[in-house]
Write a protein that holds these residues in place. Structure first.
Motif, PDB file in Angstrom:
ATOM      1  N   THR A  37      -6.861   7.391  -0.541  1.00 49.53           N
ATOM      2  CA  THR A  37      -6.351   8.147   0.812  1.00 49.53           C
ATOM      3  C   THR A  37      -5.188   7.327   1.337  1.00 49.53           C
ATOM      4  N   GLU A  38      -4.441   8.087   2.102  1.00 45.72           N
ATOM      5  CA  GLU A  38      -3.283   7.582   2.776  1.00 45.72           C
ATOM      6  C   GLU A  38      -3.748   6.487   4.006  1.00 45.72           C
ATOM      7  N   HIS A  39      -5.170   6.414   4.209  1.00 46.18           N
ATOM      8  CA  HIS A  39      -5.812   5.620   5.257  1.00 46.18           C
ATOM      9  C   HIS A  39      -6.420   4.300   4.490  1.00 46.18           C
ATOM     10  N   PHE A  40      -5.713   3.782   3.518  1.00 47.23           N
ATOM     11  CA  PHE A  40      -6.318   2.581   2.665  1.00 47.23           C
ATOM     12  C   PHE A  40      -5.819   1.430   3.656  1.00 47.23           C
ATOM     13  N   GLU A  41      -6.713   0.433   4.058  1.00 49.11           N
ATOM     14  CA  GLU A  41      -6.231  -0.994   4.491  1.00 49.11           C
ATOM     15  C   GLU A  41      -7.272  -2.185   4.245  1.00 49.11           C
ATOM     16  N   ALA A  83     -12.095  -3.640   1.844  1.00 48.36           N
ATOM     17  CA  ALA A  83     -11.130  -2.743   2.257  1.00 48.36           C
ATOM     18  C   ALA A  83     -11.713  -1.518   2.709  1.00 48.36           C
ATOM     19  N   LYS A  84     -11.123  -0.711   3.395  1.00 52.53           N
ATOM     20  CA  LYS A  84     -11.377   0.455   3.781  1.00 52.53           C
ATOM     21  C   LYS A  84     -10.462   1.451   3.452  1.00 52.53           C
ATOM     22  N   ASP A  85     -11.190   2.634   2.738  1.00 53.79           N
ATOM     23  CA  ASP A  85     -10.170   3.618   2.306  1.00 53.79           C
ATOM     24  C   ASP A  85     -10.675   5.214   2.774  1.00 53.79           C
ATOM     25  N   GLY A  86      -9.960   5.430   4.005  1.00 56.55           N
ATOM     26  CA  GLY A  86     -10.747   6.646   4.638  1.00 56.55           C
ATOM     27  C   GLY A  86     -12.028   6.231   5.127  1.00 56.55           C
ATOM     28  N   ASP A  87     -13.265   6.975   4.887  1.00 63.20           N
ATOM     29  CA  ASP A  87     -14.283   6.732   5.473  1.00 63.20           C
ATOM     30  C   ASP A  87     -14.975   5.701   4.394  1.00 63.20           C
ATOM     31  N   MET A  88     -14.683   5.385   3.444  1.00 64.90           N
ATOM     32  CA  MET A  88     -15.395   4.475   2.268  1.00 64.90           C
ATOM     33  C   MET A  88     -15.170   2.937   2.546  1.00 64.90           C
ATOM     34  N   ASP A  89     -16.096   2.352   2.336  1.00 63.06           N
ATOM     35  CA  ASP A  89     -16.041   0.765   2.553  1.00 63.06           C
ATOM     36  C   ASP A  89     -15.910   0.329   1.044  1.00 63.06           C
ATOM     37  N   SER A 121     -12.613 -12.510  -7.003  1.00 64.12           N
ATOM     38  CA  SER A 121     -11.168 -13.052  -6.595  1.00 64.12           C
ATOM     39  C   SER A 121     -10.481 -11.915  -6.658  1.00 64.12           C
ATOM     40  N   ILE A 122      -9.443 -11.919  -5.570  1.00 59.99           N
ATOM     41  CA  ILE A 122      -8.641 -10.789  -5.458  1.00 59.99           C
ATOM     42  C   ILE A 122      -7.343 -11.216  -6.092  1.00 59.99           C
ATOM     43  N   VAL A 123      -6.441 -10.393  -6.498  1.00 60.96           N
ATOM     44  CA  VAL A 123      -4.929 -10.619  -7.077  1.00 60.96           C
ATOM     45  C   VAL A 123      -4.312  -9.417  -6.836  1.00 60.96           C
ATOM     46  N   PHE A 124      -3.048  -9.487  -6.580  1.00 60.93           N
ATOM     47  CA  PHE A 124      -1.869  -8.482  -6.005  1.00 60.93           C
ATOM     48  C   PHE A 124      -2.582  -7.313  -5.217  1.00 60.93           C
ATOM     49  N   PRO A 125      -3.116  -7.812  -3.953  1.00 57.49           N
ATOM     50  CA  PRO A 125      -3.440  -6.846  -3.072  1.00 57.49           C
ATOM     51  C   PRO A 125      -2.298  -6.254  -2.302  1.00 57.49           C
ATOM     52  N   ASN A 126      -2.292  -4.862  -2.280  1.00 54.95           N
ATOM     53  CA  ASN A 126      -0.846  -4.161  -2.004  1.00 54.95           C
ATOM     54  C   ASN A 126      -1.423  -2.761  -1.524  1.00 54.95           C
ATOM     55  N   ALA A 127      -1.494  -2.582  -0.239  1.00 58.05           N
ATOM     56  CA  ALA A 127      -2.026  -1.207   0.221  1.00 58.05           C
ATOM     57  C   ALA A 127      -0.728  -0.336   0.230  1.00 58.05           C
ATOM     58  N   ASN A 128       0.382  -0.907   0.329  1.00 55.02           N
ATOM     59  CA  ASN A 128       1.628   0.117   0.388  1.00 55.02           C
ATOM     60  C   ASN A 128       2.091   0.525  -0.763  1.00 55.02           C
ATOM     61  N   VAL A 129       1.051   1.238  -1.623  1.00 48.60           N
ATOM     62  CA  VAL A 129       1.588   1.905  -2.798  1.00 48.60           C
ATOM     63  C   VAL A 129       0.940   3.418  -2.824  1.00 48.60           C
ATOM     64  N   PRO A 130       1.602   4.422  -3.506  1.00 50.75           N
ATOM     65  CA  PRO A 130       1.292   5.760  -3.603  1.00 50.75           C
ATOM     66  C   PRO A 130      -0.351   6.010  -3.918  1.00 50.75           C
ATOM     67  N   VAL A 131      -0.750   7.059  -3.405  1.00 58.75           N
ATOM     68  CA  VAL A 131      -2.341   7.385  -3.471  1.00 58.75           C
ATOM     69  C   VAL A 131      -2.273   7.642  -5.075  1.00 58.75           C
ATOM     70  N   GLY A 132      -3.563   6.633  -5.452  1.00 59.51           N
ATOM     71  CA  GLY A 132      -3.757   7.063  -7.031  1.00 59.51           C
ATOM     72  C   GLY A 132      -3.513   5.629  -7.913  1.00 59.51           C
ATOM     73  N   GLN A 133      -2.754   4.872  -7.036  1.00 64.44           N
ATOM     74  CA  GLN A 133      -2.226   3.868  -7.802  1.00 64.44           C
ATOM     75  C   GLN A 133      -3.214   2.481  -7.424  1.00 64.44           C
ATOM     76  N   ARG A 134      -2.795   1.574  -8.022  1.00 66.38           N
ATOM     77  CA  ARG A 134      -3.715   0.108  -7.947  1.00 66.38           C
ATOM     78  C   ARG A 134      -3.329  -0.426  -6.769  1.00 66.38           C
TER      79      ARG A 134
END
Ligand SMILES: O=C(O)CCC(=O)N[C@@H](CCC(=O)O)C(=O)O
Ligand SMILES: [Zn+2]
Length: 347
Positions: free
Chosen positions: A281-285, A305-311, A320-333
């Motif tokens: 969703t557009e509300h991913f953070e 992360a939270k993606d809309g209503d989902m934890d 371990s996390i790598v390449f976190p980037n919330a600023n991508v189009p819906v559907g992308q990694r």
């Protein structure tokens, strides 16, 4: 005339002066030993005339698939300049690709669409070839195809796609090993990377639309996406951090002994991609700060992360996390989650 331009200025400058296209492909010779061909903007091929006595390798070095990732561009341009000035003489066929010249001018990752999500035909899906990156992805595929097809049938194919990461990393330099469809990972390649100062490898768990997966899957190339530290503006990279890589690439191109260590899992950090989290969703953070480094580990149950209503929670004992980037189009990694790798499939 064009030949004089790339010899006198440098190939990067020539590319940046002609970011969209060149008037026509051209070729020239260096001494009696090397044929140089410029196929397009940012595409230069060196073919040695006397490489048939040694085990042939066909080497692709790409940079600027993301326009603001400047260290690889500077490193490749130095190698190209040394070849053009004949202070280095190639003993294997080498193609350098400067992926996205308009994005270098712009100082951005891309202009309209992330080029490294457009390979393996993704450029022509959906709306088709509607922007510069889509057109360039298709052309880059054609150049790789032409280059590998032009080599000996039994030559070793290599493609190192050089990048830098958006954020800092606990392991400064690391490689992404594209999904291998059950085939073993190359111990020799992993130790070549380690000798180059790239001591960490992530094994991808699924096919992707990246450039390295394209070369690996279609041409059986030893292909990697390689991250060389954090993004810096052009000219501000500390090039001393790439001395080992430059030395190993020089040895590779000039057919000198590589002298890599035998494979030893204790000399490298090996991670398996457990899962890619795609944006729904557009509300991913993300719940963590922008300065949290790549390879930071989180415990099971931690909400990443939270993606809309989902934890989105950590699933394994730790991830371990790598390449976190919330600023991508819906559907992308948005992020890759890693677990320690099992080294048994390395040969
Ligand atoms: O730092 C980041 O978030 C991105 C750095 C980068 O461009 N990484 C490549 C990795 C490609 C792969 O998974 O092989 C990318 O995102 O395209
Ligand atoms: Zn990149």
């Amino acid at each position: 005339m064009l030949q004089a331009q790339i010899k006198n200025q440098n190939f990067l400058q020539f590319t940046l002066d002609n970011p969209k296209a060149i008037s026509e492909p051209f070729a020239f010779e260096l001494g009696k030993h090397t044929q140089v061909e410029v196929w397009d903007t940012g595409v230069i091929v060196f073919t040695p005339k006397d490489c048939d006595q040694i085990a042939a390798k066909d080497i692709v070095l790409s940079s600027a698939v993301h326009g603001n990732e400047t260290a690889p561009i500077e490193l490749c341009n130095t190698l190209i300049s040394q070849l053009l000035k004949q202070t280095l003489i190639a003993k294997h066929r080498i193609m350098f690709l400067i992926g996205n010249p308009p994005a270098i001018h712009n100082g951005t990752r891309f202009i309209e669409e992330n080029l490294n999500r457009l390979f393996s035909g993704a450029h022509s899906e959906g709306e088709g070839l509607t922007n510069g990156e889509r057109v360039r992805a298709k052309k880059l595929e054609q150049y790789v195809d032409r280059f590998f097809a032009g080599g000996n049938a039994d030559s070793e194919r290599l493609h190192y796609d050089l990048h830098t990461a958006i954020r800092g990393s606990k392991h400064e330099k690391f490689a992404i090993y594209p999904f291998r469809q059950g085939k073993a990972y190359s111990a020799k390649q992993i130790m070549f990377l380690a000798a180059s100062g790239i001591d960490t490898v992530l094994f991808h768990h699924e096919p992707t639309t990246t450039f390295s997966y394209f070369s690996s899957n279609n041409y059986q190339a030893h292909a990697f996406t390689i991250e060389l530290g954090k993004v810096m503006p052009m000219g501000q990279n500390d090039m001393t951090r790439f001395i080992a890589l430059k030395e190993m690439l020089t040895r590779l191109m000039t057919a000198q002994a590589l002298d890599c260590d035998e494979f030893d899992a204790s000399k490298v950090n090996l991670y398996q991609v457990n899962r890619a989290i795609n944006k729904q969703t557009e509300h991913f953070e993300f719940t963590f700060a922008n300065n949290v480094e790549n390879f930071t580990a989180f415990p099971k149950g931690y909400i990443l992360a939270k993606d809309g209503d989902m934890d989105i929670k950590v699933e394994a004992a730790t991830e371990s996390i790598v390449f976190p980037n919330a600023n991508v189009p819906v559907g992308q990694r948005t992020v890759l989650c890693l677990i320690p790798a099992d080294p048994s499939n390395i040969d």
